[in-house]
Design a protein around this motif. Structure first.
Motif, PDB file in Angstrom:
ATOM      1  N   VAL A  36       0.870  -1.187   0.050  1.00 28.61           N
ATOM      2  CA  VAL A  36       0.026   0.104  -0.141  1.00 28.61           C
ATOM      3  C   VAL A  36       0.861   1.248  -0.031  1.00 28.61           C
ATOM      4  O   VAL A  36       2.018   1.014   0.758  1.00 28.61           O
ATOM      5  N   GLU A  40      -1.726   6.321   1.286  1.00 33.91           N
ATOM      6  CA  GLU A  40      -2.782   5.343   1.528  1.00 33.91           C
ATOM      7  C   GLU A  40      -2.704   4.770   3.105  1.00 33.91           C
ATOM      8  O   GLU A  40      -3.759   4.799   3.807  1.00 33.91           O
ATOM      9  N   ASP A  43      -3.713   7.458   5.395  1.00 30.96           N
ATOM     10  CA  ASP A  43      -5.153   7.572   5.413  1.00 30.96           C
ATOM     11  C   ASP A  43      -5.821   6.636   6.116  1.00 30.96           C
ATOM     12  O   ASP A  43      -6.927   6.951   7.180  1.00 30.96           O
ATOM     13  N   ARG A  44      -5.430   5.110   5.938  1.00 34.57           N
ATOM     14  CA  ARG A  44      -6.016   4.119   6.724  1.00 34.57           C
ATOM     15  C   ARG A  44      -5.790   4.513   8.231  1.00 34.57           C
ATOM     16  O   ARG A  44      -7.002   4.190   9.134  1.00 34.57           O
ATOM     17  N   SER A  97       4.553   8.448  -2.943  1.00 36.77           N
ATOM     18  CA  SER A  97       3.176   8.898  -2.697  1.00 36.77           C
ATOM     19  C   SER A  97       3.322  10.075  -1.451  1.00 36.77           C
ATOM     20  O   SER A  97       2.627  11.120  -1.356  1.00 36.77           O
TER      21      SER A  97
END
Length: 525
Positions: A36, A40, A43-44, A97
């Motif tokens: 991941v 992300e 965010d989780r 990212s």
RNA sequence: GGCCCAUUAGCUCAGUUGGCAGAGCGGGAGCCUUUUAAGCUCCGCGUCGCAGGUUCGAGUCCUGCAUGGGUCACCA
């Protein structure tokens, strides 16, 4: 290879890693299927909404009572910060990212004491790692991954010059002692990219810019082609070339200074709209806006004249700006302290009017080099020494460079150029000494150049011959095959060339072309 | 190419009148169970860009060179 103190320390650590049976440079990541991206993962972690305290930290599986998935997944990236505090260890992991924090805790059921100790002692800033874990928020609210297993993916020997960052109360980030020496940054661009995220951003924008232009050309019916970089004859621009040699053929070759003569041959071959994006090479001075190799787009469109090209150019540049500038800017950007408005209609002015405006000299009143040169000296615009030997066109071009170019901040097209500095452009029907040509300026820099292309083979041949007579070392060479192609019939057409690097400078507000070229030319090396 | 400025630790930089090579970060050893410019104790890790010269003594002064930056010239 000589190692400094901290590199020797890392080498010692590398030996320890190997002695433990761990491969410091494994061939692949173990958990790529569960990967991941860091953003992300963060965010989780945020959506768990749970600030884990010491009680439930012993049961990470129960840390979240929300419906958000907390099953283990993997994050892989580079350690950019590490801080072990007693029996807990924090590390920021960065991937393309963004970043997320890894959290390891001695005493967690899921992570053995041995693996905790190894994490603490073997992993350093700069290393590439992967870990499997469960997302959660720390007490301080930092989105984190509670790691239950980890692998070293690649050990860094030389320390990265990472800057410390401090979050200001206004949300901005203050950086301390950032890696900033331009010499080192450009020579070791990998280091620059690794530690300066904003440098990565420049090249992401540059890629968007090129894609924006390519999409625009494709959607307007242009065919993208590739023409020779190694050319037996160079041409299409006034510049000195790099020379090379083919051994087996025993033939001197030149690195192209433009694509013009090849692309226009394709018009003769019934390709009506054609373009190329690639590299040009010019053996000339290096400056904030000149690199020996630079990226250019050229296009040629049958049936268009210079004004149709002008209209297309305006839309192309605006498409490029749209691809790079955030929508919220409404096409407004900064460059060298000036505000540029990309979406307003581009200004259009004749060269005569522009020079008149900035020097009070109307060169159309002086029909030859002698009278114009005398007037220039009389008005104290240039020294007699600089005027000497220049053609009328070169004098006009010098006035443009000295008095007008720097003032053209907003997107501006200047048109009606002297013929003797435009050997491939078509003359105006009612004024043979002037050609149908424009140049585009933004931010005080010349950005692009276009004209109604000369397609009369006899006129073209004469222009080449006139160039030779001038004795200029940047004169166009007589390209007989190009003349032959033209004799087969070249449709009337408009052509265009633009420096992509300069456009990238303008759209990223960088002072020098070296900032927008990944590996710019530097002496010795 | 001319002129001006810079070059000192891995990074960012101080270094006075010519007198033992410095700081912060990074790194090493140790402590620390929610840190985030973490903190605390200890450790300086160096061809002062290179080559000469002046001097009892040069990071410091002089000359040359290299690289970078600025500027002028040149440059589609």
């Amino acid at each position: 290879m000589e190692l400094n103190e901290s590199e020797r320390e890392k080498q010692t650590k590398l030996a320890r890693i190997r002695a433990l049976g761990i491969n410091p440079f494994p061939p692949r990541a173990e958990w790529i299927a569960q990967r991941v991206m860091a953003i992300e993962a963060a965010d989780r972690a945020k959506s768990t909404g749970s600030n884990t305290d010491n009680q439930n930290a012993d049961q990470p599986e129960q840390a979240s009572h929300t419906s958000t998935p907390t099953q283990p997944f993997s994050v892989m990236g580079r350690v950019i910060r590490k801080n072990t505090k007693g029996k807990v260890s924090f590390a920021h992991i960065e991937d393309e990212s963004g970043k997320v924090q890894f959290f390891a805790r001695l005493g967690d059921d899921s992570l053995s004491a041995e693996r905790f100790q190894l994490w603490d002692s073997l992993i350093d800033v700069g290393d590439w790692v992967e870990a499997v874990g469960i997302p959660f928020l720390t007490k301080a609210g930092e989105p984190s991954l509670r790691i239950s297993a980890w692998n070293l993916l690649s050990k860094a020997i030389t320390p990265l010059p990472l800057a410390k960052e401090e979050k200001q109360t206004d949300g901005s980030i203050k950086r301390y002692s950032a890696f900033a020496d331009p010499d080192l940054r450009f020579r070791q661009r990998y280091t620059d990219l690794a530690v300066n995220p904003e440098v990565r951003e420049i090249f992401i924008k540059r890629a968007r810019l090129v894609k924006g232009i390519r999409d625009f050309m494709d959607s307007n019916g242009f065919l993208e082609v590739e023409t020779p970089i190694l050319q037996p004859l160079y041409g299409g621009a006034a510049a000195r070339p790099f020379t090379t040699h083919h051994n087996q053929l025993d033939q001197d070759l030149y690195l192209r200074i433009s694509y013009e003569l090849y692309l226009k041959r394709l018009l003769v071959g019934n390709i009506e709209r054609v373009y190329e994006i690639g590299r040009d090479f010019r053996n000339e001075g290096v400056s904030f806006k000149h690199n020996p190799e630079f990226t250019q787009i050229e296009f040629y469109a049958a049936y268009m004249d210079v004004f149709a090209v002008m209209e297309l150019t305006e839309r192309m540049i605006q498409a490029a700006a749209r691809a790079v500038l955030p929508a919220s800017t409404n096409g407004i950007s900064q460059f060298r302290g000036n505000t540029i408005n990309w979406f307003q209609p581009f200004a259009r002015q004749t060269m005569r009017d522009a020079i008149c405006e900035h020097t009070k000299l109307d060169y159309t009143l002086f029909p030859d080099a002698e009278s114009l040169g005398a007037e220039i000296v009389k008005q104290n615009l240039m020294s007699a020494e600089l005027v000497r030997g220049k053609t009328r066109g070169k004098l006009i071009d010098s006035l443009l460079g000295d008095y007008v170019e720097k003032t053209l901040i907003q997107p501006t097209f200047l048109y009606d150029y002297p013929r003797d500095i435009s050997p491939l452009a078509k003359s105006k029907v009612d004024d043979p000494a002037t050609v149908e040509r424009f140049e585009g300026f933004i931010g005080g820099m010349e950005l692009c150049n276009a004209f109604t292309e000369l397609n009369d083979p006899f006129d073209q041949e004469q222009r080449f011959l006139d160039e030779q007579k001038g004795g200029d070392d940047e004169a166009q060479l007589l390209d007989e095959d190009y003349i032959r192609a033209m004799r087969y019939g070249m449709p009337p057409n408009g052509g265009f060339g633009m420096g992509i690097d300069r456009l990238a400078m303008l759209l990223t507000d960088k002072d020098t072309i070296r900032e927008v070229i990944l590996f710019p030319h530097l002496r010795q090396g």
